[in-house]
Scaffold this motif. Structure first.
Motif, mmCIF file in Angstrom:
data_model
loop_
_atom_site.group_PDB
_atom_site.id
_atom_site.type_symbol
_atom_site.label_atom_id
_atom_site.label_comp_id
_atom_site.label_asym_id
_atom_site.label_seq_id
_atom_site.Cartn_x
_atom_site.Cartn_y
_atom_site.Cartn_z
ATOM 1 N N GLN A 147 0.695 -1.139 0.172
ATOM 2 C CA GLN A 147 0.015 0.115 -0.018
ATOM 3 C C GLN A 147 0.654 1.318 0.093
ATOM 4 N N LYS A 148 2.123 1.038 0.021
ATOM 5 C CA LYS A 148 3.041 2.378 0.096
ATOM 6 C C LYS A 148 3.359 2.711 -1.449
ATOM 7 N N LYS A 149 3.368 4.144 -1.332
ATOM 8 C CA LYS A 149 3.605 4.966 -2.721
ATOM 9 C C LYS A 149 5.135 4.577 -2.992
ATOM 10 N N VAL A 150 5.423 4.373 -4.514
ATOM 11 C CA VAL A 150 6.721 3.951 -5.031
ATOM 12 C C VAL A 150 7.809 4.982 -4.512
ATOM 13 N N GLU A 151 7.185 6.269 -4.427
ATOM 14 C CA GLU A 151 8.276 7.271 -4.169
ATOM 15 C C GLU A 151 8.647 7.172 -2.628
ATOM 16 N N ASP A 152 8.028 6.421 -1.978
ATOM 17 C CA ASP A 152 8.516 6.339 -0.312
ATOM 18 C C ASP A 152 8.945 5.113 -0.063
ATOM 19 N N ILE A 153 9.307 4.213 -0.913
ATOM 20 C CA ILE A 153 9.820 2.938 -0.669
ATOM 21 C C ILE A 153 11.534 2.990 -0.994
ATOM 22 N N SER A 154 12.224 2.135 -0.540
ATOM 23 C CA SER A 154 13.577 2.127 -0.825
ATOM 24 C C SER A 154 13.849 1.424 -2.415
ATOM 25 N N LEU A 155 15.218 1.874 -2.783
ATOM 26 C CA LEU A 155 15.523 1.134 -4.209
ATOM 27 C C LEU A 155 15.413 -0.396 -4.134
ATOM 28 N N ALA A 156 15.784 -0.916 -2.937
ATOM 29 C CA ALA A 156 15.692 -2.314 -3.034
ATOM 30 C C ALA A 156 14.412 -3.012 -3.145
ATOM 31 N N MET A 157 13.442 -2.308 -2.506
ATOM 32 C CA MET A 157 12.107 -2.576 -2.615
ATOM 33 C C MET A 157 11.645 -2.218 -4.171
ATOM 34 N N VAL A 182 22.361 -0.881 -7.116
ATOM 35 C CA VAL A 182 21.559 0.158 -6.344
ATOM 36 C C VAL A 182 21.540 -0.387 -5.105
ATOM 37 N N LEU A 183 22.298 -1.697 -4.691
ATOM 38 C CA LEU A 183 21.786 -2.546 -3.449
ATOM 39 C C LEU A 183 23.196 -2.499 -2.573
ATOM 40 N N THR A 184 22.924 -2.516 -1.076
ATOM 41 C CA THR A 184 23.812 -2.585 -0.199
ATOM 42 C C THR A 184 24.194 -4.137 -0.397
ATOM 43 N N PRO A 185 25.554 -4.519 0.383
ATOM 44 C CA PRO A 185 25.773 -5.753 0.361
ATOM 45 C C PRO A 185 24.826 -6.749 1.065
ATOM 46 N N GLN A 186 24.278 -6.371 2.137
ATOM 47 C CA GLN A 186 23.072 -7.123 2.683
ATOM 48 C C GLN A 186 21.793 -7.159 1.887
ATOM 49 N N GLU A 187 21.542 -6.208 1.200
ATOM 50 C CA GLU A 187 20.420 -6.188 0.413
ATOM 51 C C GLU A 187 20.759 -7.138 -0.976
ATOM 52 N N ASP A 304 21.706 2.477 2.283
ATOM 53 C CA ASP A 304 21.041 3.393 1.566
ATOM 54 C C ASP A 304 19.723 3.993 2.369
ATOM 55 N N GLY A 305 19.681 5.319 2.312
ATOM 56 C CA GLY A 305 18.300 5.770 2.808
ATOM 57 C C GLY A 305 18.574 6.301 4.659
ATOM 58 N N ASN A 306 19.493 5.988 4.825
ATOM 59 C CA ASN A 306 20.132 6.620 6.243
ATOM 60 C C ASN A 306 20.596 8.020 6.493
ATOM 61 N N GLY A 307 20.205 8.710 5.468
ATOM 62 C CA GLY A 307 20.476 10.310 5.592
ATOM 63 C C GLY A 307 21.777 10.651 4.510
ATOM 64 N N GLN A 308 22.385 9.713 4.028
ATOM 65 C CA GLN A 308 23.473 10.212 3.042
ATOM 66 C C GLN A 308 23.095 11.175 2.004
ATOM 67 N N SER A 309 21.989 10.892 1.402
ATOM 68 C CA SER A 309 21.536 11.673 0.286
ATOM 69 C C SER A 309 21.031 13.000 0.708
ATOM 70 N N GLU A 310 20.374 13.081 1.749
ATOM 71 C CA GLU A 310 19.999 14.322 2.489
ATOM 72 C C GLU A 310 21.119 15.311 2.934
#
Ligand code: ATP
Ligand code: MG
Length: 527
Positions: A147-157, A182-187, A304-310
């Motif tokens: 149900q989430k909008k695509v703009e609000d999900i991570s690249l991995a999702m 576009v993925l981290t090692p864990q992803e 990704d998504g922990n504030g680096q881009s901001e």
């Protein structure tokens, strides 16, 4: 089908074949030359090659998006003539592109069924879409928030959504164009488990990647492309990474970084107490403070998504934080425009090269001179001198090994990795005081990675300050003099002794398991 062919399919189980394929683009570029490719049923087959070798072009032909100039394509031993990707989908193919094709303002569930429903009377049933998404997501163990909008999900999702979209449309052959870029090692590890599961369930996968260790870890066989031609198909166990890169590039490649001991000069750049809460009320930057000195490479690690881009946006001026200060050479930049910050000496290689780094529809020349500060150099008697512009553009493109046809062609005609090389070349040439590299080698082939990393070290030698943000931990570890790790908008790790840390230790900080004391982290900032 000839009898011989049928036999071949039965014996080797060849599910997809490209035979003597040649592709000449309208401008005359020969992107594929007499290429043969055989994909066995149930295998994960890697396609590797330098930037511009012709990988995406070949896949687009298999997927019906481009028409081969010459040659044949067979699915299950039957020749096919796709006129669009719908034909390819009907034949059981699915493709996840290098650049996702999704509608960001719509939900995951709506994106999943978008375009797949048949019949003109079909009205999108929201509930049903969510239901379908959940079931499919369960079935293939690809977790998404329906149900989430695509703009609000991570690249991995977003990537999982792309795979689900293909599976929903009935794909049994999946083409993945650089899925791990576009993925981290864990992803990445998680994705590999999911792909292996798909293989166990009888799916066939074509996997494009520049990361040869991934190819070795995941794939059964691989085909190497060089300059539009095949260099052969091999079992991945047959060749070492070094041998693969030699076949790809035509020479030995070394990713071992050689750099002198650090010789830091004065502090060039600082951020102090940057705070940013986004429009959903989520804290993206939480009292972020640090400084960078001349001759220092400061690496930022984090999922990704922990504030680096901001953080990067707050520094270059495309995002206005609610609090904090940005200083360069003692000058307060906090309230200055993007342009003024560039003029103060900040140069930036963006993580999203097509959205921010370039204007894809414009020519290579226009993109090269898009920064105002270049134009002075390129004027004769007050007017822009087109000869100078061409020579200037050529100079950088050639130096940075960009594969292009001519400087008037548009950026959208370059292969993915070559766009990245263009942006790096442009920013490098500007000779900045602070160079921000956000994912500088994402999607780039080994030869070009070697080249760009050497350039970064060269900048350090020239006493420039460098901020390196990268999801590639081996890159952060090999280049950085100092590393900061971000988790949920905060700096949680400050590592001065880079030689004695490891990917594993960084991973612990990144996941929020380990955190340094406040006093220690405050040491990352100095006046
Ligand atoms: N639409 C187009 N028009 C003209 N030339 C193109 C077009 N798309 C690609 N090319 C050229 O075809 C060649 C192969 O490009 P392709 O995108 O297939 O490479 P790739 O192997 O996928 O590279 P990368 O690893 O950088 O993604 C390149 O020289 C590229 O510039
Ligand atoms: Mg490509």
């Amino acid at each position: 089908m000839y009898l011989g062919e049928r036999q071949k399919v039965m014996e080797q189980g060849i599910i997809l074949e490209a035979r003597n394929i040649t592709k000449v683009y309208p401008g005359g570029v020969v992107a594929n030359h007499n290429v043969n490719l055989e994909i066995q049923k149930g295998e994960i087959h890697a396609l590797v090659g330098e930037n511009g070798a012709g990988k995406s072009t070949l896949m687009k032909m298999l997927f019906g998006m481009l028409k081969p100039t010459e040659g044949q394509i067979f699915v299950d031993g039957k020749e096919v003539h796709f006129t669009s990707s719908s034909d390819a989908i009907a034949a059981g193919l699915g493709m996840v592109h290098q650049h996702f094709m999704q509608v960001p303002s719509m939900t995951v569930a709506d994106n999943l069924i978008l375009g797949a429903e048949t019949g003109a009377f079909f009205k999108v049933d929201r509930k049903k879409a969510v239901q379908i998404t959940k079931e499919l997501s369960e079935k293939y163990n690809l977790k998404v928030d329906a149900q989430k909008k695509v703009e609000d999900i991570s690249l991995a999702m977003r990537q999982k959504l792309e795979i689900l979209k293909a599976l929903y449309r009935g794909a049994n052959i999946l083409i993945l164009d650089e899925p791990t870029a576009v993925l981290t090692p864990q992803e990445t590890e998680e994705l590999f488990e999911q792909l292996k599961l798909l293989r166990e369930n009888g799916h066939t996968i074509i996997f494009i990647s520049h990361k040869l260790n991934e190819v070795k870890a995941l794939c059964n066989r691989m085909t190497i492309l060089r300059d539009g031609k095949t260099m052969g198909t091999y079992d991945v166990s047959e060749l070492s990474e070094q041998e693969i890169s030699r076949l790809m590039v035509g020479r030995d490649v070394s990713l071992d970084i050689e750099k002198d001991d650090a010789a830091f000069g004065k502090t060039v750049f600082s951020v102090k107490d940057l705070n940013y809460v986004d429009h959903f009320g989520k804290t993206r930057l939480d009292h972020v403070s640090f400084s960078i000195k001349q001759g220092q490479i400061l690496g930022i690690a984090g999922i990704d998504g922990n504030g680096q881009s901001e953080l990067v946006e707050a520094i270059v001026g495309t995002l206005k934080p609610q609090g904090g200060k940005v200083t360069m050479n003692g000058k307060d930049l906090t309230n200055l425009s993007v342009l003024k910050r560039q003029e103060a000496g900040i140069s930036h290689v963006s993580e999203d090269r097509l959205k921010y780094g370039t204007a894809p529809k414009l020519s290579l020349e226009d993109n090269m001179i898009s920064k105002v500060y270049y134009t002075k150099r390129l004027k004769t008697g007050g007017l822009i001198d087109s000869k100078k512009v061409t020579a200037f553009t050529k100079g950088i493109l050639d130096e940075f090994l960009v594969k292009y046809d001519n400087t008037k062609q548009s950026v959208s005609e370059l292969s993915g990795g070559n766009v990245q090389k263009l942006v790096v070349g442009r920013e490098y040439d500007y000779d900045p005081e602070l160079l921000i590299m956000n994912q500088p080698t994402r999607g780039i082939d080994v030869g070009a990675i070697e080249f760009i990393r050497k350039r970064i070290v060269e900048m350090r030698q020239k006493q420039k300050a460098i901020l390196l943000v990268s999801a590639d931990l081996s890159e952060v570890l090999s280049l950085s003099d100092t590393i900061l790790v971000m988790h949920e908008g905060r700096i949680v790790g400050y590592i001065e002794d880079v030689k004695n840390t490891s990917e594993n230790e960084l991973g612990l900080y990144m996941l929020g398991v380990k955190e340094d004391a406040r006093e220690r982290i405050e040491g990352a900032y100095c006046e």
